[in-house]
Design a protein around this motif. Structure first.
Motif, PDB file in Angstrom:
ATOM      1  N   ALA A  85       0.841  -1.206   0.000  1.00  0.00           N
ATOM      2  CA  ALA A  85       0.000   0.000   0.000  1.00  0.00           C
ATOM      3  C   ALA A  85       0.877   1.258   0.000  1.00  0.00           C
ATOM      4  N   SER A  86       1.978   1.214   0.724  1.00  0.00           N
ATOM      5  CA  SER A  86       2.870   2.379   0.781  1.00  0.00           C
ATOM      6  C   SER A  86       3.508   2.609  -0.587  1.00  0.00           C
ATOM      7  N   THR A  87       3.886   1.519  -1.251  1.00  0.00           N
ATOM      8  CA  THR A  87       4.490   1.633  -2.587  1.00  0.00           C
ATOM      9  C   THR A  87       3.540   2.350  -3.536  1.00  0.00           C
ATOM     10  N   GLU A  88       2.271   1.946  -3.542  1.00  0.00           N
ATOM     11  CA  GLU A  88       1.293   2.605  -4.431  1.00  0.00           C
ATOM     12  C   GLU A  88       1.242   4.100  -4.144  1.00  0.00           C
ATOM     13  N   ASN A  89       1.250   4.460  -2.868  1.00  0.00           N
ATOM     14  CA  ASN A  89       1.139   5.873  -2.512  1.00  0.00           C
ATOM     15  C   ASN A  89       2.425   6.646  -2.807  1.00  0.00           C
ATOM     16  N   PHE A  90       3.573   5.992  -2.708  1.00  0.00           N
ATOM     17  CA  PHE A  90       4.821   6.665  -3.085  1.00  0.00           C
ATOM     18  C   PHE A  90       4.847   6.916  -4.601  1.00  0.00           C
ATOM     19  N   VAL A  91       4.407   5.917  -5.386  1.00  0.00           N
ATOM     20  CA  VAL A  91       4.384   6.103  -6.841  1.00  0.00           C
ATOM     21  C   VAL A  91       3.466   7.279  -7.178  1.00  0.00           C
ATOM     22  N   LYS A  92       2.313   7.325  -6.527  1.00  0.00           N
ATOM     23  CA  LYS A  92       1.363   8.428  -6.749  1.00  0.00           C
ATOM     24  C   LYS A  92       2.005   9.777  -6.417  1.00  0.00           C
ATOM     25  N   ALA A  93       2.870   9.771  -5.418  1.00  0.00           N
ATOM     26  CA  ALA A  93       3.505  11.028  -4.998  1.00  0.00           C
ATOM     27  C   ALA A  93       4.707  11.374  -5.877  1.00  0.00           C
ATOM     28  N   GLY A  94       4.969  10.550  -6.929  1.00  0.00           N
ATOM     29  CA  GLY A  94       6.038  10.887  -7.875  1.00  0.00           C
ATOM     30  C   GLY A  94       7.368  10.217  -7.599  1.00  0.00           C
ATOM     31  N   GLU A 138     -13.862  -3.957 -12.602  1.00  0.00           N
ATOM     32  CA  GLU A 138     -13.297  -2.650 -12.249  1.00  0.00           C
ATOM     33  C   GLU A 138     -11.985  -2.809 -11.485  1.00  0.00           C
ATOM     34  N   ALA A 139     -11.980  -3.732 -10.515  1.00  0.00           N
ATOM     35  CA  ALA A 139     -10.779  -3.929  -9.683  1.00  0.00           C
ATOM     36  C   ALA A 139      -9.612  -4.421 -10.540  1.00  0.00           C
ATOM     37  N   VAL A 140      -9.887  -5.365 -11.465  1.00  0.00           N
ATOM     38  CA  VAL A 140      -8.813  -5.907 -12.313  1.00  0.00           C
ATOM     39  C   VAL A 140      -8.309  -4.822 -13.261  1.00  0.00           C
ATOM     40  N   LYS A 141      -9.237  -4.062 -13.865  1.00  0.00           N
ATOM     41  CA  LYS A 141      -8.833  -3.004 -14.810  1.00  0.00           C
ATOM     42  C   LYS A 141      -7.916  -1.997 -14.122  1.00  0.00           C
ATOM     43  N   LEU A 142      -8.330  -1.569 -12.949  1.00  0.00           N
ATOM     44  CA  LEU A 142      -7.565  -0.570 -12.202  1.00  0.00           C
ATOM     45  C   LEU A 142      -6.187  -1.099 -11.823  1.00  0.00           C
ATOM     46  N   ALA A 143      -6.164  -2.364 -11.340  1.00  0.00           N
ATOM     47  CA  ALA A 143      -4.889  -2.968 -10.911  1.00  0.00           C
ATOM     48  C   ALA A 143      -3.920  -3.045 -12.089  1.00  0.00           C
ATOM     49  N   VAL A 144      -4.415  -3.559 -13.239  1.00  0.00           N
ATOM     50  CA  VAL A 144      -3.533  -3.735 -14.402  1.00  0.00           C
ATOM     51  C   VAL A 144      -3.079  -2.368 -14.924  1.00  0.00           C
ATOM     52  N   MET A 145      -4.025  -1.419 -14.987  1.00  0.00           N
ATOM     53  CA  MET A 145      -3.697  -0.091 -15.513  1.00  0.00           C
ATOM     54  C   MET A 145      -2.639   0.607 -14.655  1.00  0.00           C
ATOM     55  N   ASP A 146      -2.884   0.643 -13.347  1.00  0.00           N
ATOM     56  CA  ASP A 146      -1.955   1.352 -12.454  1.00  0.00           C
ATOM     57  C   ASP A 146      -0.593   0.672 -12.415  1.00  0.00           C
ATOM     58  N   HIS A 147      -0.592  -0.663 -12.403  1.00  0.00           N
ATOM     59  CA  HIS A 147       0.677  -1.388 -12.362  1.00  0.00           C
ATOM     60  C   HIS A 147       1.464  -1.152 -13.646  1.00  0.00           C
ATOM     61  N   ARG A 155       8.766   3.667 -12.741  1.00  0.00           N
ATOM     62  CA  ARG A 155       8.533   4.087 -11.356  1.00  0.00           C
ATOM     63  C   ARG A 155       8.546   2.927 -10.370  1.00  0.00           C
ATOM     64  N   LEU A 156       8.627   1.699 -10.887  1.00  0.00           N
ATOM     65  CA  LEU A 156       8.533   0.558  -9.969  1.00  0.00           C
ATOM     66  C   LEU A 156       9.478  -0.562 -10.383  1.00  0.00           C
ATOM     67  N   LEU A 157      10.366  -0.921  -9.465  1.00  0.00           N
ATOM     68  CA  LEU A 157      11.235  -2.082  -9.664  1.00  0.00           C
ATOM     69  C   LEU A 157      10.974  -3.028  -8.509  1.00  0.00           C
ATOM     70  N   LYS A 158      10.586  -4.277  -8.839  1.00  0.00           N
ATOM     71  CA  LYS A 158      10.265  -5.234  -7.776  1.00  0.00           C
ATOM     72  C   LYS A 158      11.397  -6.258  -7.649  1.00  0.00           C
ATOM     73  N   LEU A 159      11.906  -6.407  -6.441  1.00  0.00           N
ATOM     74  CA  LEU A 159      12.983  -7.385  -6.200  1.00  0.00           C
ATOM     75  C   LEU A 159      12.567  -8.305  -5.050  1.00  0.00           C
ATOM     76  N   PRO A 160      12.431  -9.605  -5.324  1.00  0.00           N
ATOM     77  CA  PRO A 160      11.975 -10.518  -4.268  1.00  0.00           C
ATOM     78  C   PRO A 160      13.109 -11.113  -3.429  1.00  0.00           C
TER      79      PRO A 160
END
Ligand code: PAZ
Length: 323
Positions: A85-94, A138-147, A155-160
């Motif tokens: 959730a924090s990652t989404e909000n950081f991306v939103k904040a630029g 709606e939930a799937v569209k939003l998730a795919v679009m935002d991701h 804006r996003l690099l994921k490292l597991p």
């Protein structure tokens, strides 16, 4: 404990850790990501310093293997929800976000999908084709679009990671790679990192046999890496650590001690049972309670107001470091 002793403990932790798989690949990905977020913007946006902000968000719990060819491990409760959730909000904040997450935990943009999205969100349209179920459209569209937007924008690099060994080695790589970014970089350390582990050299290679009665395992203390992150790895980065307790009576005292000991810029304190409702941001300028507000859709998660506050504090920190 003196700083030399801590540094020795940290060095011997890394020297005895099993080597990180695909280390070169991770370094390449990191450098590419960091470069992308400097060169594509820089020149035309020199006055807009916000666009250079980068944050490493750590998320989920580290495992502690009990065998070198690991069958069993110790784990913890962390779902990765806060980090996602924090990652989404950081991306939103630029921000450009390096999301260092525990494999299999909650992912950014997937929080409102069912637990098993692949099987629950899709249905057969006819014998050959599948489509998204209307109730999840709606939930799937939003998730795919935002991701997709976050990834396409760089804006996003994921490292597991899975183990404590992988987590700490990767954190060191990220901190080293971000060192030159200085005050514009941030560490937001929401992962639940094991305090105890079995040192690699004292671990049995093969699966522990079950026929020989009760099991005694001696766990060593994981050296506290926060001190070296602050002093050596990324001394100019803005650093937010997290403290979780189950006893609310000791929470603020512990968080205040951590703030002073590790000289981080703030400690986000939460109690296990109420961590989704509220947190306390403990810093030298006082303690601020941050709550979720269920009446406002955006603010229905605590991370919305938390990230606003942290981003604001980071802006002030950057301005002060540049003045
Ligand atoms: O991952 P999650 O959303 O279930 O929980 C988040 C959290 C409580 C693990 C995190 O906010 C936190 O406090 N991490 C640090 C825990 C600690 O080592 O004290």
């Amino acid at each position: 404990m003196s700083s030399e002793v801590v540094e020795d403990e940290i060095s011997s932790f890394f020297e005895s850790s099993p080597p990180l798989k695909n280390m070169d690949g991770i370094i390449k990905k990191l450098n590419r990501f960091i470069k992308l977020n400097s060169s594509s913007r820089g020149e035309n946006h020199q006055s807009d310093w916000r666009e250079e902000d980068r944050v490493c968000v750590t998320s989920g719990g580290t495992t502690v293997p009990l065998e070198q060819r690991c069958v069993r491990y110790i784990d913890n409760f962390s779902s990765g929800n806060r980090g996602a959730a924090s990652t989404e909000n950081f991306v939103k904040a630029g921000y450009a976000v390096i999301f260092l997450y525990r494999r299999g935990t909650c992912q950014p943009y997937c929080r409102s999908l069912p637990d098993d999205p692949f099987l629950e969100c899709f249905e057969f349209r006819d014998k050959r084709n599948i489509q998204v179920h209307a109730s999840h459209l709606e939930a799937v569209k939003l998730a795919v679009m935002d991701h997709q937007a976050a990834v396409a924008d760089g804006r996003l690099l994921k490292l597991p990671f899975s183990t404590i060994y992988e987590y700490l080695q990767m954190l060191r790589l990220i901190a080293t790679a971000l060192k030159d970014v200085g005050s514009c970089s941030m560490f937001y350390l929401a992962a639940a990192v094991s305090d105890f582990y079995v040192p690699w050299e004292s671990m049995t290679e093969h699966k522990i046999e079950s026929g020989s009665g009760p099991l005694d395992i001696r766990l060593a203390q994981v050296p506290k890496m926060l001190s070296i992150l602050r002093s050596n790895w990324a001394p100019n980065a803005f650093c937010i650590s997290f403290k979780l307790e189950t006893d609310s009576k000791i929470l603020i005292e512990k968080a205040t001690k951590a703030l002073q000991k590790y000289k981080v810029h703030a400690v986000v304190a939460s109690e296990l049972s109420t961590r989704k409702e509220e947190v306390v941001v403990v810093s030298s300028s006082g303690n601020v309670v941050v709550r979720r507000d269920c009446d406002k859709p955006d603010e229905s998660i605590v991370e919305y107001n938390l990230i606003r506050l942290i981003v604001d504090r980071h802006s002030t920190y950057i301005k002060e470091s540049h003045s």
